[in-house]
Structures are given as structure tokens and as C-alpha cells.
Design a protein around this motif. Structure first.
Motif, PDB file in Angstrom:
ATOM      1  N   LYS A 190      35.130  37.687  40.138  1.00  0.00           N
ATOM      2  CA  LYS A 190      36.590  37.743  39.981  1.00  0.00           C
ATOM      3  C   LYS A 190      37.058  36.895  38.810  1.00  0.00           C
ATOM      4  N   LEU A 193      36.100  38.866  35.609  1.00  0.00           N
ATOM      5  CA  LEU A 193      36.949  40.040  35.406  1.00  0.00           C
ATOM      6  C   LEU A 193      38.351  39.635  34.977  1.00  0.00           C
ATOM      7  N   GLY A 250      30.506  41.274  37.273  1.00  0.00           N
ATOM      8  CA  GLY A 250      31.115  42.552  37.583  1.00  0.00           C
ATOM      9  C   GLY A 250      30.346  43.705  36.971  1.00  0.00           C
ATOM     10  N   THR A 251      30.549  44.883  37.522  1.00  0.00           N
ATOM     11  CA  THR A 251      29.875  46.075  37.014  1.00  0.00           C
ATOM     12  C   THR A 251      30.493  46.503  35.684  1.00  0.00           C
ATOM     13  N   GLN A 254      33.902  47.921  36.362  1.00  0.00           N
ATOM     14  CA  GLN A 254      34.898  46.887  36.647  1.00  0.00           C
ATOM     15  C   GLN A 254      35.338  46.174  35.374  1.00  0.00           C
ATOM     16  N   ARG A 255      34.407  45.857  34.509  1.00  0.00           N
ATOM     17  CA  ARG A 255      34.740  45.126  33.294  1.00  0.00           C
ATOM     18  C   ARG A 255      35.614  45.974  32.384  1.00  0.00           C
ATOM     19  N   TRP A 258      39.275  46.222  33.999  1.00  0.00           N
ATOM     20  CA  TRP A 258      40.158  45.071  33.890  1.00  0.00           C
ATOM     21  C   TRP A 258      40.549  44.778  32.445  1.00  0.00           C
ATOM     22  N   THR A 273      42.898  38.924  39.780  1.00  0.00           N
ATOM     23  CA  THR A 273      41.692  39.570  40.302  1.00  0.00           C
ATOM     24  C   THR A 273      41.254  38.993  41.635  1.00  0.00           C
ATOM     25  N   GLN A 278      41.219  46.127  43.904  1.00  0.00           N
ATOM     26  CA  GLN A 278      40.566  47.021  42.944  1.00  0.00           C
ATOM     27  C   GLN A 278      39.330  46.353  42.340  1.00  0.00           C
ATOM     28  N   LEU A 279      38.420  45.908  43.176  1.00  0.00           N
ATOM     29  CA  LEU A 279      37.181  45.290  42.734  1.00  0.00           C
ATOM     30  C   LEU A 279      35.991  45.988  43.379  1.00  0.00           C
TER      31      LEU A 279
END
Length: 279
Positions: A190, A193, A250-251, A254-255, A258, A273, A278-279
Motif C-alpha cells: 500500500k 502503490l 504490488g502487481t 496495481q502499479r 495507481w 491506498t 481497489q488493491l
């Protein structure tokens, strides 16, 4: 991207004399993979790395005159202008970070670090550290070319500086002793991100700077870089499998999400985050 303004004046240029300590073999590769965009709390990792004569290079302060130095200096100054405005709107004063350029290895308030760790931010001295040869790896090893991909790297690390100034990083560190490794990794994701979101927010507001110009394809370059350094992709490349509980950044999806959200909204309130679903 194009930058027409002056530099930040906050550069410490320690490039030049090789200072040894380059990590070789499997250890070096491992540190590159886990260290890319680590950004926070490097003390336990970098202080244990075997280095040579760290800190022997003469440090030049001010604005670099070479092309690469001018570029990162311009990006840093654009982040300063954006975050000064953002902090002013929050009723706060922004403290400009220092960027330390180095070759091969460096000594920071977070410990000694090899260039293999990748760019990082040290909360102990409020400095962003980068060996500019990292950009060659970003292009050749991770397929993320372009000047805006390089700018994204800096904006992400400055995002960690913003977290430090806002007390987010300190709060997270206080919680570390109370959490299991799995739980802390989730918090680390988190944090990272949010730094990606802050990088996107910078790109949004930088468009309004008189000395800054986004060019066609710039945002795609940043998204390509974010995609290349997702935990899932790096783990797959390194060990052939993906271990979600070991994610710290983060995947890829995800990266990219964001960064894009930060760029599209430009609203710092949209970057929580830690409380987002939304993670």
C-alpha cells in the motif's frame, strides 16, 4: 517530456571515481530484484552489503552541467514545484529533498548501498539516491525505455519523501513490530502503490508548469515501467512462480492502476491506498 526551467540546486553529485563494492553473482541479481524502487527502510538491507571505499568521491553541490545530470535535476525541480503547491493547499510547507548521484556505491543515513539496490529514498536524511546507470538496466533488462520512464523513477522516490513529510512512513514503521511479515508486506504494498499514485499526481500537475511539457507517449512510458517492475512479473522472472504473500510493491496491474489514477485525478485525496478496496 521537455523541461525548460532552471535546476533544483539540490543535487549532490558524487559520480566519477568508482568506489568498488559492486555485488556479483546471485546476490547481486537478488538485490536488484527485491531492491528496485524499494524506497523505504533500507537500513536492514543496505548496511550489510559488502562495499569498498564508500564515500571517497568528491561531492559537488549545485546544478550538474552534463546531459544526464541536467535531466534528473530538471525532473527534481518539477516535483518541487508541484509538491510546494500541494503542500501549500494543505496549509503545510514542503521541504525539498536532496538528490544524491553516485557511482557503484554510496553511504547514506540508512546505511551503505550498492548500485545493485536500485534507486531509493532514505527517510533518515531526506535524500533520493540514484546511480544513473540504473536507467540502462531499466531499458535493457526491463524493457522500459524513454525519458518519462526515467522521470517516473524519480517521481516515485519523491513520493516516498512526501509520505515521510506527512508522517505516513513513520506511522507505518511504528506498526512494523506489531505485525507478522505477511501483514507488513501488505502494508508495504500500500505504501509503494501510494508512491506510484503520487508520481501520477505529479505528472498531472506538472503539465501546468510553464517550463514543462508532456509529449506524446510519455504516460505510456511510465505505465510500461510500472508494468515491468510489478512484484508478480519480477517473481515470475526470478523464480518461475508468483508468491502473493511475499509481495512488497504490488502487481504490475496495481502499479499501473495507481499511477494512472494519480495522473487522471490529480487529487491527493484520491490516493489513500491504505483504506482503498481497489488493491
Amino acid at each position: 517530456m521537455q523541461w525548460f526551467g532552471k535546476g533544483s540546486g539540490n543535487i549532490e553529485d558524487g559520480r566519477g571515481k568508482p568506489s568498488g563494492g559492486v555485488i556479483g553473482g546471485g546476490i547481486g541479481i537478488l538485490v536488484v530484484i527485491v531492491g528496485l524502487f524499494f524506497g523505504q527502510d533500507l537500513t536492514g538491507l543496505v548496511s550489510q552489503l559488502p562495499l569498498g571505499d564508500v564515500g571517497q568521491t568528491e561531492i559537488k553541490k549545485g546544478d550538474p552541467t552534463d546531459k544526464e545530470g541536467k535531466f534528473v535535476n530538471g525532473v527534481l525541480e518539477s516535483t518541487n514545484l508541484v509538491w510546494e503547491q500541494q503542500f501549500a493547499e494543505m496549509g503545510k510547507t514542503y521541504e525539498k529533498p536532496v538528490m544524491r548521484l553516485f557511482t557503484n556505491s554510496v553511504s547514506s543515513a540508512c546505511g551503505n548501498a550498492s548500485a545493485a539496490v536500485g534507486p531509493f529514498y532514505c527517510p533518515g536524511d531526506h535524500k533520493v539516491y540514484i546511480d544513473l546507470s540504473f536507467y540502462q538496466d531499466l531499458q535493457n533488462r526491463f524493457g522500459a525505455a524513454g525519458d518519462f520512464a526515467q522521470a517516473y523513477v524519480i517521481a516515485h522516490e519523491v513520493g516516498h519523501h512526501v509520505q515521510n513529510l506527512l508522517g505516513i512512513s513513520e506511522k507505518m514503521q511504528r506498526m512494523r513490530a506489531q505485525l507478522s511479515e505477511k501483514e507488513y508486506n501488505r502494508l508495504s504494498v500500500k505504501l509503494e502503490l501510494q508512491a506510484d499514485f503520487f508520481a501520477g499526481l505529479w505528472a498531472n500537475h506538472a503539465q501546468n508548469l510553464k517550463d514543462f511539457r508532456l509529449e506524446e507517449g510519455d504516460i505510456d512510458e511510465a505505465l510500461t515501467a510500472a508494468n515491468a517492475i510489478g512484484d508478480d512479473k519480477l517473481q515470475k522472472q526470478a523464480q518461475g512462480e508468483v508468491v502473493p504473500d511475499a509481495f512488497t510493491h504490488g502487481t504490475s496491474a496495481q502499479r499501473m492502476f495507481w499511477f494512472k489514477k494519480g495522473f487522471e485525478t490529480g487529487d491527493i485525496k484520491q490516493g489513500d491506498t491504505f483504506n482503498s478496496s481497489q488493491l
